[in-house]
Design a protein around this motif. Structure first.
Motif, PDB file in Angstrom:
ATOM      1  N   ILE A 198     -37.984 -17.404-104.786  1.00 25.10           N
ATOM      2  CA  ILE A 198     -37.074 -18.542-104.581  1.00 25.10           C
ATOM      3  C   ILE A 198     -35.830 -18.399-105.452  1.00 25.10           C
ATOM      4  CG2 ILE A 198     -36.840 -21.033-104.899  1.00 25.10           C
ATOM      5  CD1 ILE A 198     -39.782 -21.301-104.131  1.00 25.10           C
ATOM      6  N   ILE A 199     -36.034 -17.983-106.716  1.00 25.08           N
ATOM      7  CA  ILE A 199     -34.895 -17.834-107.632  1.00 25.08           C
ATOM      8  C   ILE A 199     -33.955 -16.738-107.147  1.00 25.08           C
ATOM      9  CG2 ILE A 199     -34.244 -17.130-109.965  1.00 25.08           C
ATOM     10  CD1 ILE A 199     -36.819 -18.504-110.938  1.00 25.08           C
ATOM     11  N   MET A 200     -34.531 -15.596-106.744  1.00 28.09           N
ATOM     12  CA  MET A 200     -33.696 -14.501-106.268  1.00 28.09           C
ATOM     13  C   MET A 200     -32.957 -14.882-104.995  1.00 28.09           C
ATOM     14  SD  MET A 200     -36.173 -11.235-106.977  1.00 28.09           S
ATOM     15  CE  MET A 200     -35.008 -10.099-106.243  1.00 28.09           C
ATOM     16  N   SER A 201     -33.653 -15.605-104.142  1.00 29.45           N
ATOM     17  CA  SER A 201     -33.019 -16.014-102.881  1.00 29.45           C
ATOM     18  C   SER A 201     -31.861 -16.967-103.144  1.00 29.45           C
ATOM     19  CB  SER A 201     -34.064 -16.664-101.971  1.00 29.45           C
ATOM     20  OG  SER A 201     -33.470 -17.131-100.797  1.00 29.45           O
ATOM     21  N   ASP A 202     -32.091 -17.915-104.091  1.00 26.37           N
ATOM     22  CA  ASP A 202     -31.024 -18.868-104.408  1.00 26.37           C
ATOM     23  C   ASP A 202     -29.847 -18.172-105.080  1.00 26.37           C
ATOM     24  OD1 ASP A 202     -32.530 -20.844-103.355  1.00 26.37           O
ATOM     25  OD2 ASP A 202     -33.319 -21.572-105.258  1.00 26.37           O
ATOM     26  N   GLY A 203     -30.142 -17.176-105.918  1.00 30.53           N
ATOM     27  CA  GLY A 203     -29.077 -16.488-106.653  1.00 30.53           C
ATOM     28  C   GLY A 203     -28.212 -15.650-105.748  1.00 30.53           C
ATOM     29  N   GLU A 204     -28.718 -15.153-104.647  1.00 31.27           N
ATOM     30  CA  GLU A 204     -27.954 -14.275-103.778  1.00 31.27           C
ATOM     31  C   GLU A 204     -27.379 -15.001-102.572  1.00 31.27           C
ATOM     32  OE1 GLU A 204     -30.531 -11.136-102.692  1.00 31.27           O
ATOM     33  OE2 GLU A 204     -30.565 -10.213-104.672  1.00 31.27           O
ATOM     34  N   GLY A 205     -27.611 -16.288-102.478  1.00 29.72           N
ATOM     35  CA  GLY A 205     -27.185 -17.020-101.297  1.00 29.72           C
ATOM     36  C   GLY A 205     -25.680 -17.203-101.243  1.00 29.72           C
ATOM     37  N   VAL A 206     -25.190 -17.508-100.062  1.00 29.38           N
ATOM     38  CA  VAL A 206     -23.771 -17.751 -99.823  1.00 29.38           C
ATOM     39  C   VAL A 206     -23.643 -19.116 -99.172  1.00 29.38           C
ATOM     40  CG1 VAL A 206     -21.698 -16.975 -98.611  1.00 29.38           C
ATOM     41  CG2 VAL A 206     -23.262 -15.295 -99.581  1.00 29.38           C
ATOM     42  N   GLU A 207     -22.714 -19.915 -99.684  1.00 32.01           N
ATOM     43  CA  GLU A 207     -22.477 -21.230 -99.096  1.00 32.01           C
ATOM     44  C   GLU A 207     -21.784 -21.065 -97.749  1.00 32.01           C
ATOM     45  OE1 GLU A 207     -20.195 -25.440-100.146  1.00 32.01           O
ATOM     46  OE2 GLU A 207     -20.378 -23.844-101.661  1.00 32.01           O
ATOM     47  N   VAL A 208     -22.294 -21.785 -96.758  1.00 29.06           N
ATOM     48  CA  VAL A 208     -21.775 -21.641 -95.390  1.00 29.06           C
ATOM     49  C   VAL A 208     -21.306 -23.008 -94.903  1.00 29.06           C
ATOM     50  CG1 VAL A 208     -22.333 -20.973 -93.032  1.00 29.06           C
ATOM     51  CG2 VAL A 208     -23.332 -19.716 -94.942  1.00 29.06           C
ATOM     52  N   GLU A 209     -20.155 -23.017 -94.240  1.00 28.57           N
ATOM     53  CA  GLU A 209     -19.619 -24.241 -93.645  1.00 28.57           C
ATOM     54  C   GLU A 209     -19.243 -23.966 -92.189  1.00 28.57           C
ATOM     55  OE1 GLU A 209     -16.290 -25.443 -95.962  1.00 28.57           O
ATOM     56  OE2 GLU A 209     -17.480 -25.927 -97.753  1.00 28.57           O
ATOM     57  N   ARG A 210     -19.233 -25.034 -91.411  1.00 24.15           N
ATOM     58  CA  ARG A 210     -18.780 -24.926 -90.022  1.00 24.15           C
ATOM     59  C   ARG A 210     -17.560 -25.831 -89.843  1.00 24.15           C
ATOM     60  NH1 ARG A 210     -21.689 -22.163 -86.364  1.00 24.15           N
ATOM     61  NH2 ARG A 210     -23.831 -21.580 -86.935  1.00 24.15           N
ATOM     62  N   SER A 211     -16.521 -25.255 -89.259  1.00 21.39           N
ATOM     63  CA  SER A 211     -15.284 -26.007 -89.027  1.00 21.39           C
ATOM     64  C   SER A 211     -14.718 -25.620 -87.670  1.00 21.39           C
ATOM     65  CB  SER A 211     -14.273 -25.703 -90.137  1.00 21.39           C
ATOM     66  OG  SER A 211     -13.050 -26.365 -89.893  1.00 21.39           O
ATOM     67  N   ASN A 212     -14.573 -26.621 -86.801  1.00 21.48           N
ATOM     68  CA  ASN A 212     -14.028 -26.396 -85.447  1.00 21.48           C
ATOM     69  C   ASN A 212     -14.825 -25.323 -84.696  1.00 21.48           C
ATOM     70  OD1 ASN A 212     -11.955 -28.289 -85.929  1.00 21.48           O
ATOM     71  ND2 ASN A 212     -10.655 -26.707 -86.872  1.00 21.48           N
ATOM     72  N   GLY A 213     -16.126 -25.328 -84.887  1.00 26.02           N
ATOM     73  CA  GLY A 213     -16.976 -24.386 -84.177  1.00 26.02           C
ATOM     74  C   GLY A 213     -17.044 -23.024 -84.803  1.00 26.02           C
ATOM     75  N   GLN A 214     -16.256 -22.788 -85.878  1.00 27.55           N
ATOM     76  CA  GLN A 214     -16.269 -21.498 -86.539  1.00 27.55           C
ATOM     77  C   GLN A 214     -17.129 -21.561 -87.802  1.00 27.55           C
ATOM     78  OE1 GLN A 214     -11.970 -20.569 -86.937  1.00 27.55           O
ATOM     79  NE2 GLN A 214     -12.469 -18.689 -85.844  1.00 27.55           N
ATOM     80  N   LEU A 215     -17.720 -20.411 -88.130  1.00 30.34           N
ATOM     81  CA  LEU A 215     -18.543 -20.302 -89.331  1.00 30.34           C
ATOM     82  C   LEU A 215     -17.668 -19.796 -90.469  1.00 30.34           C
ATOM     83  CD1 LEU A 215     -21.618 -20.769 -89.859  1.00 30.34           C
ATOM     84  CD2 LEU A 215     -21.871 -18.291 -89.814  1.00 30.34           C
ATOM     85  N   GLN A 216     -17.660 -20.518 -91.582  1.00 29.01           N
ATOM     86  CA  GLN A 216     -16.864 -20.146 -92.734  1.00 29.01           C
ATOM     87  C   GLN A 216     -17.778 -19.828 -93.921  1.00 29.01           C
ATOM     88  OE1 GLN A 216     -14.125 -23.448 -93.329  1.00 29.01           O
ATOM     89  NE2 GLN A 216     -12.524 -22.375 -92.175  1.00 29.01           N
ATOM     90  N   LEU A 217     -17.499 -18.714 -94.583  1.00 30.93           N
ATOM     91  CA  LEU A 217     -18.238 -18.300 -95.761  1.00 30.93           C
ATOM     92  C   LEU A 217     -17.427 -18.620 -96.998  1.00 30.93           C
ATOM     93  CD1 LEU A 217     -19.425 -14.768 -94.538  1.00 30.93           C
ATOM     94  CD2 LEU A 217     -20.469 -17.006 -94.121  1.00 30.93           C
ATOM     95  N   VAL A 218     -18.054 -19.262 -97.967  1.00 33.57           N
ATOM     96  CA  VAL A 218     -17.384 -19.648 -99.215  1.00 33.57           C
ATOM     97  C   VAL A 218     -17.718 -18.606-100.274  1.00 33.57           C
ATOM     98  CG1 VAL A 218     -17.100 -21.445-100.949  1.00 33.57           C
ATOM     99  CG2 VAL A 218     -17.591 -22.064 -98.566  1.00 33.57           C
ATOM    100  N   ARG A 219     -16.676 -18.023-100.873  1.00 32.41           N
ATOM    101  CA  ARG A 219     -16.888 -16.985-101.881  1.00 32.41           C
ATOM    102  C   ARG A 219     -17.503 -17.572-103.151  1.00 32.41           C
ATOM    103  NH1 ARG A 219     -14.554 -12.312-100.586  1.00 32.41           N
ATOM    104  NH2 ARG A 219     -12.899 -12.319 -99.011  1.00 32.41           N
ATOM    105  N   PRO A 220     -18.319 -16.774-103.848  1.00 26.40           N
ATOM    106  CA  PRO A 220     -18.788 -17.191-105.185  1.00 26.40           C
ATOM    107  C   PRO A 220     -17.598 -17.322-106.130  1.00 26.40           C
ATOM    108  CG  PRO A 220     -20.094 -15.354-104.345  1.00 26.40           C
ATOM    109  CD  PRO A 220     -18.912 -15.505-103.430  1.00 26.40           C
ATOM    110  N   GLU A 221     -17.770 -18.113-107.172  1.00 26.42           N
ATOM    111  CA  GLU A 221     -16.703 -18.291-108.143  1.00 26.42           C
ATOM    112  C   GLU A 221     -16.459 -16.990-108.906  1.00 26.42           C
ATOM    113  OE1 GLU A 221     -14.776 -20.824-108.409  1.00 26.42           O
ATOM    114  OE2 GLU A 221     -15.831 -22.109-106.985  1.00 26.42           O
TER     115      GLU A 221
END
Length: 327
Positions: free
Chosen positions: A23-46
């Motif tokens: 769970i920790i490894m999965s959370d650490g490597e995850g990428v925040e994902v958003e949907r806008s106007n039907g498109q998938l947007q990936l949010v970069r890590p800080e």
């Protein structure tokens, strides 16, 4: 706490640690994902954080149907100032590619192009390819699968350990029963001979035990150890042979010994014919012993089938290998 309980606790602790680590490894490597106007947007890590990893399922709809492919994406951290480096993409140099190869190439280029400009905080994945096919992006859940597999392995191991906790006890009980079935026919034969010689049942029993124990060097035998205990109880504690023998038969759970103890107790209480009945029981015991030996022989033949088959296959390979090498 017994050995099995300790093993179960160790497996439980290891399983919990593995699930937590997954769970920790999965959370650490995850990428925040958003949907806008039907498109998938990936949010970069800080800035300063590790690169993120995401597994997406691309569903391409074209004239020839739907093509699905898993695309693994690595997204680098956000950097406000960048050298504006651009990824050099390999152009199609005229090589002929099938539709599937072309789609693979286009999706790979999209995944590689995510990090073309790390100064953009959000990266939009295209809804269409350059060739016009529409693309639907779906997130694949991988961490839950790993956790579920670990959980299933942990539960399965604990169940197996729980089922095998009494295997040693069951094995010993089976060996004890086999000892009774193996030694009882010879002991009853000796008892019948002494009764035919004119001895009473108590004296014949004591004499049979004395001769049997003296002639049997292995003092770990279950049957003769218990018979010797009955003999000692009769001599030193005035134990009743019929009662002691019946208790031993009940404890061993062997039907043949229970039947013989009932015959002897009937003789002691009612004076019934003993020698003839014991002789009949002895014949049945020898027949049963012969039948068990035949069954064990057949079982041994069955167990030897697989090794013999393996030896035969090895022999065939050794025989034909030189001929195959010369071809």
């Amino acid at each position: 706490m017994d050995k099995t309980a300790k093993q179960m606790i160790i497996v439980l602790i290891i399983g919990i640690v593995l699930i937590a680590a997954d769970i920790i490894m999965s959370d650490g490597e995850g990428v925040e994902v958003e949907r806008s106007n039907g498109q998938l947007q990936l949010v970069r890590p800080e800035a300063g954080e590790d690169s993120g990893y995401l597994s997406l399922k691309a569903e391409v709809k074209g004239e020839d149907g739907i093509y699905e492919k898993t695309v693994n994406i690595r997204i680098e951290p956000y950097e406000r100032e960048t050298g504006n480096e651009t990824l050099k993409q390999n152009e199609d140099d005229g090589m002929l590619m099938s539709d599937e190869e072309r789609l693979d190439y286009d999706l790979r280029m999209i995944a590689d192009g995510v990090n073309k400009d790390v100064s953009k905080k959000k990266v939009s994945l295209p809804a269409k390819l350059d060739t016009g096919e529409s693309v639907t992006w779906m997130i694949e859940e991988t961490s839950q699968t790993n956790t579920l597999v670990i959980l299933l392995l942990m539960v399965s191991t604990i169940v197996l350990l729980y089922r095998e906790r009494n295997s040693a006890v069951r094995k010993k009980a089976a060996l004890d029963k086999e000892s009774v079935l193996a030694q009882l026919p010879g002991f009853i034969n000796r008892l019948v001979l002494l009764l035919n010689a004119g001895m009473v049942i108590n004296n014949a029993f004591k004499k049979a035990v004395e001769e049997s124990v003296a002639g049997y060097k292995d003092n770990t035998d279950y049957f003769y150890n218990n018979m010797n205990a009955i003999y000692i109880s009769m001599n030193k504690a005035n134990g009743v042979m019929g009662k002691e023998l019946k208790d031993f038969a009940r404890k061993s759970g062997v039907q043949e010994l229970m039947r013989i103890s009932n015959i002897i107790n009937d003789n002691l209480s009612k004076g019934t014919e003993l020698t003839h009945k014991l002789q009949s029981e002895s014949e049945l015991l020898w027949m049963g012993r012969k039948k068990r030996c035949e069954e064990l022989g057949k079982l041994a033949e069955t167990k030897l089938t697989l090794p013999l088959l393996l030896f035969l296959l090895v022999l065939i390979v050794i025989t034909i290998a030189p001929a195959l090498l010369e071809l």
